[in-house]
Design an enzyme around this catalytic site. Structure first.
Site, mmCIF file in Angstrom:
data_model
loop_
_atom_site.group_PDB
_atom_site.id
_atom_site.type_symbol
_atom_site.label_atom_id
_atom_site.label_comp_id
_atom_site.label_asym_id
_atom_site.label_seq_id
_atom_site.Cartn_x
_atom_site.Cartn_y
_atom_site.Cartn_z
ATOM 1 N N ASN A 163 9.918 -11.412 -17.858
ATOM 2 C CA ASN A 163 9.924 -12.673 -17.132
ATOM 3 C C ASN A 163 11.287 -12.875 -16.497
ATOM 4 O OD1 ASN A 163 7.313 -13.487 -17.730
ATOM 5 N ND2 ASN A 163 7.918 -14.725 -19.483
ATOM 6 N N ARG A 197 2.716 -10.407 -18.989
ATOM 7 C CA ARG A 197 3.499 -9.267 -19.494
ATOM 8 C C ARG A 197 2.688 -8.410 -20.448
ATOM 9 N NH1 ARG A 197 8.350 -12.041 -22.081
ATOM 10 N NH2 ARG A 197 6.681 -13.510 -22.451
#
Length: 88
Positions: free
Chosen positions: A33, A15
Protein backbone atom coordinates in the site's frame (compact mmCIF):
# COMPACT_ATOMS: atom_id res chain seq x y z
CA UNK A 1 7.37 -4.19 -14.39
CA UNK A 2 6.53 -1.70 -11.65
CA UNK A 3 2.80 -0.97 -11.46
CA UNK A 4 0.73 1.56 -9.57
CA UNK A 5 -2.93 0.71 -9.15
CA UNK A 6 -5.30 3.49 -8.13
CA UNK A 7 -8.97 3.68 -7.24
CA UNK A 8 -10.64 1.90 -4.33
CA UNK A 9 -7.80 -0.57 -3.83
CA UNK A 10 -7.01 -0.35 -0.11
CA UNK A 11 -9.14 -2.07 2.50
CA UNK A 12 -10.52 -4.51 -0.10
CA UNK A 13 -7.93 -7.33 0.14
CA UNK A 14 -6.12 -6.12 -2.98
CA UNK A 15 -2.64 -6.98 -1.68
CA UNK A 16 -3.59 -10.49 -0.55
CA UNK A 17 -5.35 -11.08 -3.86
CA UNK A 18 -2.25 -9.86 -5.73
CA UNK A 19 -0.01 -12.27 -3.84
CA UNK A 20 -2.38 -15.15 -4.60
CA UNK A 21 -2.64 -14.36 -8.31
CA UNK A 22 1.08 -13.66 -8.76
CA UNK A 23 1.97 -16.95 -7.09
CA UNK A 24 -0.45 -18.81 -9.40
CA UNK A 25 1.43 -17.31 -12.37
CA UNK A 26 4.84 -18.12 -10.88
CA UNK A 27 5.91 -14.48 -10.67
CA UNK A 28 8.48 -12.87 -8.40
CA UNK A 29 8.12 -9.45 -6.83
CA UNK A 30 6.12 -7.66 -4.19
CA UNK A 31 3.02 -5.57 -3.48
CA UNK A 32 2.40 -2.80 -0.92
CA UNK A 33 0.00 0.00 0.00
CA UNK A 34 1.09 3.59 -0.62
CA UNK A 35 0.24 6.59 1.53
CA UNK A 36 -1.73 8.21 -1.31
CA UNK A 37 -4.27 5.33 -1.31
CA UNK A 38 -2.81 3.48 -4.28
CA UNK A 39 -1.19 0.05 -4.40
CA UNK A 40 2.30 -0.43 -5.85
CA UNK A 41 3.50 -3.77 -7.20
CA UNK A 42 6.55 -5.23 -8.87
CA UNK A 43 6.03 -8.18 -11.22
CA UNK A 44 8.96 -10.16 -12.63
CA UNK A 45 8.90 -13.31 -14.72
CA UNK A 46 8.09 -14.42 -18.27
CA UNK A 47 6.67 -11.52 -20.30
CA UNK A 48 3.38 -13.28 -21.04
CA UNK A 49 2.80 -14.02 -17.34
CA UNK A 50 3.63 -10.44 -16.33
CA UNK A 51 1.24 -9.14 -18.99
CA UNK A 52 -1.48 -11.48 -17.73
CA UNK A 53 -0.99 -10.21 -14.16
CA UNK A 54 -1.16 -6.59 -15.25
CA UNK A 55 -4.42 -7.38 -17.07
CA UNK A 56 -5.80 -8.94 -13.88
CA UNK A 57 -4.84 -5.82 -11.92
CA UNK A 58 -7.34 -3.79 -13.96
CA UNK A 59 -10.13 -5.71 -12.20
CA UNK A 60 -8.60 -6.86 -8.91
CA UNK A 61 -10.58 -8.62 -6.19
CA UNK A 62 -14.37 -8.40 -6.06
CA UNK A 63 -14.60 -5.40 -3.67
CA UNK A 64 -12.00 -3.31 -5.53
CA UNK A 65 -12.88 -0.49 -7.91
CA UNK A 66 -9.78 0.06 -10.02
CA UNK A 67 -9.49 3.50 -11.57
CA UNK A 68 -6.17 3.12 -13.35
CA UNK A 69 -3.14 0.87 -13.69
CA UNK A 70 0.15 2.35 -14.81
CA UNK A 71 3.12 0.15 -15.66
CA UNK A 72 6.77 0.97 -16.29
CA UNK A 73 10.02 -0.92 -16.62
CA UNK A 74 11.83 -1.59 -13.37
CA UNK A 75 15.57 -1.71 -12.85
CA UNK A 76 16.61 -2.96 -9.45
CA UNK A 77 16.70 -5.99 -7.21
CA UNK A 78 14.09 -8.68 -7.79
CA UNK A 79 13.13 -10.93 -4.84
CA UNK A 80 13.22 -14.70 -5.26
CA UNK A 81 9.52 -15.03 -4.44
CA UNK A 82 6.38 -12.91 -4.34
CA UNK A 83 5.46 -11.23 -1.08
CA UNK A 84 3.51 -8.46 0.56
CA UNK A 85 5.79 -5.64 1.73
CA UNK A 86 5.31 -3.03 4.43
CA UNK A 87 3.41 0.09 3.40
CA UNK A 88 5.33 2.82 1.60
Amino acid sequence: MRCVISGKVQGVWYRAWTVQEAEKLGLKGWVRNCMDGSVEALFAGPADKVAAMIDLCHTGPRAARVGAVTAEDFKGDIPQDFRQRDDA
